[in-house]
Scaffold this motif. Structure first.
Motif, PDB file in Angstrom:
ATOM      1  N   PRO A  31     -42.117  13.721   1.185  1.00 47.25           N
ATOM      2  CA  PRO A  31     -40.801  13.465   1.788  1.00 47.25           C
ATOM      3  C   PRO A  31     -39.741  13.055   0.759  1.00 47.25           C
ATOM      4  N   ILE A  32     -40.144  12.345  -0.277  1.00 41.96           N
ATOM      5  CA  ILE A  32     -39.210  11.962  -1.338  1.00 41.96           C
ATOM      6  C   ILE A  32     -38.735  13.211  -2.068  1.00 41.96           C
ATOM      7  N   ILE A  92     -38.578  16.269  -0.878  1.00 45.56           N
ATOM      8  CA  ILE A  92     -37.677  17.012   0.009  1.00 45.56           C
ATOM      9  C   ILE A  92     -36.294  16.363   0.022  1.00 45.56           C
ATOM     10  N   LEU A  93     -36.256  15.061   0.165  1.00 47.21           N
ATOM     11  CA  LEU A  93     -34.979  14.338   0.193  1.00 47.21           C
ATOM     12  C   LEU A  93     -34.189  14.584  -1.096  1.00 47.21           C
ATOM     13  N   LEU A  94     -34.851  14.470  -2.226  1.00 47.18           N
ATOM     14  CA  LEU A  94     -34.176  14.698  -3.504  1.00 47.18           C
ATOM     15  C   LEU A  94     -33.657  16.133  -3.614  1.00 47.18           C
ATOM     16  N   TYR A 125     -32.550  18.096  -1.351  1.00 45.34           N
ATOM     17  CA  TYR A 125     -31.377  18.337  -0.507  1.00 45.34           C
ATOM     18  C   TYR A 125     -30.195  17.413  -0.780  1.00 45.34           C
ATOM     19  N   MET A 126     -30.363  16.459  -1.666  1.00 45.29           N
ATOM     20  CA  MET A 126     -29.239  15.566  -1.959  1.00 45.29           C
ATOM     21  C   MET A 126     -28.106  16.356  -2.620  1.00 45.29           C
ATOM     22  N   SER A 170     -29.797  16.338  -8.461  1.00 45.92           N
ATOM     23  CA  SER A 170     -30.866  16.374  -7.445  1.00 45.92           C
ATOM     24  C   SER A 170     -31.943  17.413  -7.755  1.00 45.92           C
ATOM     25  N   ALA A 212     -35.830  16.380  -8.116  1.00 44.78           N
ATOM     26  CA  ALA A 212     -36.877  16.984  -7.279  1.00 44.78           C
ATOM     27  C   ALA A 212     -37.935  17.639  -8.164  1.00 44.78           C
TER      28      ALA A 212
END
Length: 186
Positions: free
Chosen positions: A16-17, A19-21, A23-24, A29, A33
């Motif tokens: 999840p980290i 994925i979050l990175l 899409y930032m 980013s 990622a």
């Protein structure tokens, strides 16, 4: 729960980290990622090394390690296919993910009939994994634009897809006598 298993669990928790990175909306980013993905790929080697070195191999680790790897790779491929939206990435991604599904099902079936060793991991798989991981680190670290790095990433991913198909053929050839024998009995 031992150290190798904790490292494997960490790899799953990084998804999840990652994925979050990805899409930032910041210029850094992609590199962040990619760094998380590269760290997770390194932990794959580390947990296996420690499990053997410390003699801490467990059934839980044997189950979770390949699951963690396949989850991380599949998520990376899906993110990249969405971002790049082209044949050069979509086709090898479909081949890689499709092969993993086929081989996972084959290994499960072979285990059920007591012939799991016939479809063990080969050296070809290690080369495929190296090309695939390097391709993904490169592609994740760069925006979806045609640059020398992205072209290199595509080339490595195509090589990984070719090795993936070749290794799948090898697995299916090894399993064919069991597949043919079982189907003839029905």
């Amino acid at each position: 729960m031992n150290i190798p298993n904790l490292i494997t669990v960490l790899r799953v928790l990084l998804i999840p980290i990652f994925i979050l990175l990805f899409y930032m909306p910041y210029h850094w980013s992609y590199m962040a990622a990619s760094a998380v993905f590269a760290f997770a790929a390194a932990t794959d080697w580390l947990d296996g090394y420690l499990a053997r070195r410390l003699e801490q191999s467990t059934p839980f680790g044997a189950f979770l390690d390949p699951v963690a790897d396949k989850l991380m790779v599949a998520v990376a491929l899906v993110l990249l296919v969405q971002a790049h939206a082209n044949l050069w990435l979509t086709l090898p991604a479909a081949v890689i993910i499709g092969r993993e599904i086929v081989i996972s099902a084959l290994r499960e079936w072979m285990a059920e009939i007591g012939a799991r060793a016939q479809v063990a991991v080969s050296n070809m798989g290690k080369w495929k994994t190296a090309a695939q991981m390097l391709a993904l680190v490169i592609l994740l670290g760069n925006p979806p634009a045609i640059t020398l790095w992205v072209i290199l990433g595509y080339a490595l991913l195509l090589i990984a897809a070719g090795l993936t198909l070749w290794s799948m053929v090898q697995y299916l050839r090894a399993a064919w006598p069991h597949l043919r024998t079982t189907s003839e009995k029905k």
